[in-house]
Structure formats: C-alpha cells, structure tokens
Design a protein around this motif. Structure first.
Motif, mmCIF file in Angstrom:
data_model
loop_
_atom_site.group_PDB
_atom_site.id
_atom_site.type_symbol
_atom_site.label_atom_id
_atom_site.label_comp_id
_atom_site.label_asym_id
_atom_site.label_seq_id
_atom_site.Cartn_x
_atom_site.Cartn_y
_atom_site.Cartn_z
ATOM 1 N N PRO A 7 0.801 -1.213 0.000
ATOM 2 C CA PRO A 7 0.000 0.000 0.000
ATOM 3 C C PRO A 7 0.839 1.271 0.000
ATOM 4 O O PRO A 7 0.365 2.338 -0.338
ATOM 5 C CB PRO A 7 -0.823 -0.118 1.282
ATOM 6 C CG PRO A 7 -0.103 -1.074 2.142
ATOM 7 C CD PRO A 7 0.658 -1.980 1.204
ATOM 8 N N GLU A 8 2.153 1.139 0.352
ATOM 9 C CA GLU A 8 3.012 2.321 0.373
ATOM 10 C C GLU A 8 3.160 2.950 -1.007
ATOM 11 O O GLU A 8 3.491 4.128 -1.130
ATOM 12 C CB GLU A 8 4.414 1.969 0.910
ATOM 13 C CG GLU A 8 4.451 1.431 2.324
ATOM 14 C CD GLU A 8 4.100 -0.052 2.408
ATOM 15 O OE1 GLU A 8 4.230 -0.779 1.399
ATOM 16 O OE2 GLU A 8 3.664 -0.490 3.481
ATOM 17 N N THR A 9 2.944 2.186 -2.087
ATOM 18 C CA THR A 9 3.116 2.718 -3.434
ATOM 19 C C THR A 9 1.806 3.218 -4.027
ATOM 20 O O THR A 9 1.784 3.708 -5.142
ATOM 21 C CB THR A 9 3.695 1.631 -4.366
ATOM 22 O OG1 THR A 9 2.765 0.552 -4.410
ATOM 23 C CG2 THR A 9 5.048 1.161 -3.879
ATOM 24 N N SER A 10 0.713 3.121 -3.274
ATOM 25 C CA SER A 10 -0.565 3.543 -3.815
ATOM 26 C C SER A 10 -0.659 5.064 -3.851
ATOM 27 O O SER A 10 0.031 5.777 -3.125
ATOM 28 C CB SER A 10 -1.718 2.957 -2.991
ATOM 29 O OG SER A 10 -1.766 3.604 -1.731
ATOM 30 N N ALA A 11 -1.581 5.520 -4.701
ATOM 31 C CA ALA A 11 -1.792 6.967 -4.828
ATOM 32 C C ALA A 11 -2.296 7.545 -3.515
ATOM 33 O O ALA A 11 -1.900 8.654 -3.119
ATOM 34 C CB ALA A 11 -2.775 7.244 -5.956
ATOM 35 N N HIS A 13 -1.580 6.498 -0.536
ATOM 36 C CA HIS A 13 -0.422 6.581 0.361
ATOM 37 C C HIS A 13 0.411 7.826 0.047
ATOM 38 O O HIS A 13 0.816 8.562 0.957
ATOM 39 C CB HIS A 13 0.430 5.306 0.229
ATOM 40 C CG HIS A 13 1.586 5.268 1.159
ATOM 41 N ND1 HIS A 13 2.839 5.718 0.805
ATOM 42 C CD2 HIS A 13 1.690 4.863 2.462
ATOM 43 C CE1 HIS A 13 3.659 5.585 1.825
ATOM 44 N NE2 HIS A 13 2.988 5.052 2.846
ATOM 45 N N ARG A 14 0.658 8.064 -1.244
ATOM 46 C CA ARG A 14 1.466 9.233 -1.627
ATOM 47 C C ARG A 14 0.775 10.536 -1.241
ATOM 48 O O ARG A 14 1.413 11.465 -0.758
ATOM 49 C CB ARG A 14 1.758 9.183 -3.127
ATOM 50 C CG ARG A 14 2.768 8.088 -3.491
ATOM 51 C CD ARG A 14 3.282 8.227 -4.927
ATOM 52 N NE ARG A 14 2.216 8.234 -5.920
ATOM 53 C CZ ARG A 14 1.723 7.142 -6.515
ATOM 54 N NH1 ARG A 14 2.193 5.947 -6.196
ATOM 55 N NH2 ARG A 14 0.772 7.237 -7.420
ATOM 56 N N VAL A 15 -0.545 10.592 -1.411
ATOM 57 C CA VAL A 15 -1.291 11.805 -1.045
ATOM 58 C C VAL A 15 -1.205 12.051 0.454
ATOM 59 O O VAL A 15 -0.992 13.187 0.908
ATOM 60 C CB VAL A 15 -2.763 11.706 -1.509
ATOM 61 C CG1 VAL A 15 -3.611 12.803 -0.888
ATOM 62 C CG2 VAL A 15 -2.845 11.764 -3.021
#
Length: 117
Positions: A7-11, A13-15
């Motif tokens: 999940p760290e690479t999900s959008a 997560h980034r937001v």
C-alpha cells in the motif's frame, strides 16, 4: 481489482504522505477506506437484491392474478359450450324419439297384417 500487497506505493499513500499525515496512521487509514468501500458495495448490492426481490414478487403476484383470470374465463367459456351442447343433445333426442314414434306406427301395422294373415 485485488488489494495491493504494497500500500506504500498507492496513490492514496502518496497523497497522505504529501499532506503531512502521521506515517503510523497511513496504513490503518488506507485499510479503513478499503473496508468502508467494501461496506458501500455490500450495501449497494443488498439494495439491488431487495429491489430485485420486490420486482420478482410483484411479477409473481401479477402472473397469479392473470392466471386466475384466464382460468375463470376458460371455465365460463366451457360452461357456455356445455350448455350449448346440452341444448343440441336435447333437440336431437326429441328428433330421434319423433322418428322412432313415426316408425313404430307402420311397424305395428305390419305386425297386425302378419298376425291376421
């Protein structure tokens, strides 16, 4: 689409990282969003099932009513036909008995001639 194992690479997560969210809360927040999304889908499917059940029940009720109406109409039609047949049979019976009566008179005459000769 299956849940990502990272999940760290999900959008999302980034937001959350870019917005300054506490890194310890990001993963639980993402899981909570997934659970809420799943609950929304389940609720929507449940509503569709309920609506489908209602529509099906309405159609079954209408079909039963139509069937009952057709049976009633068929019974009435058959009763009319039976009445008509009875009337025709009574007329034929009267005609046949009249013919038998007309034939009986000459037969009696013929029998009289045979017996008197």
């Amino acid at each position: 689409m299956p849940a990502s194992s990272k999940p760290e690479t999900s959008a999302i997560h980034r937001v959350l990282i870019d917005s300054g969210a506490d890194p310890k809360l990001i993963h639980p927040a993402i899981e909570e969003m997934r659970n809420l999304s799943g609950q929304n889908v389940i609720t929507a499917i449940g509503a569709q099932i309920t609506e489908l059940r209602s529509d099906t029940q309405t159609q079954i009720t209408e079909l039963r009513s139509d069937l009952q109406t057709q049976i009633t109409e068929l019974r009435a039609e058959m009763q009319t036909q039976f009445t008509s047949l009875r009337t025709e049979m009574n007329a034929l019976n009267k005609f046949i008995w009249t013919l038998l009566s007309l034939l009986f008179i000459p037969m009696l005459g013929l029998l009289y001639k045979i017996l008197t000769s």
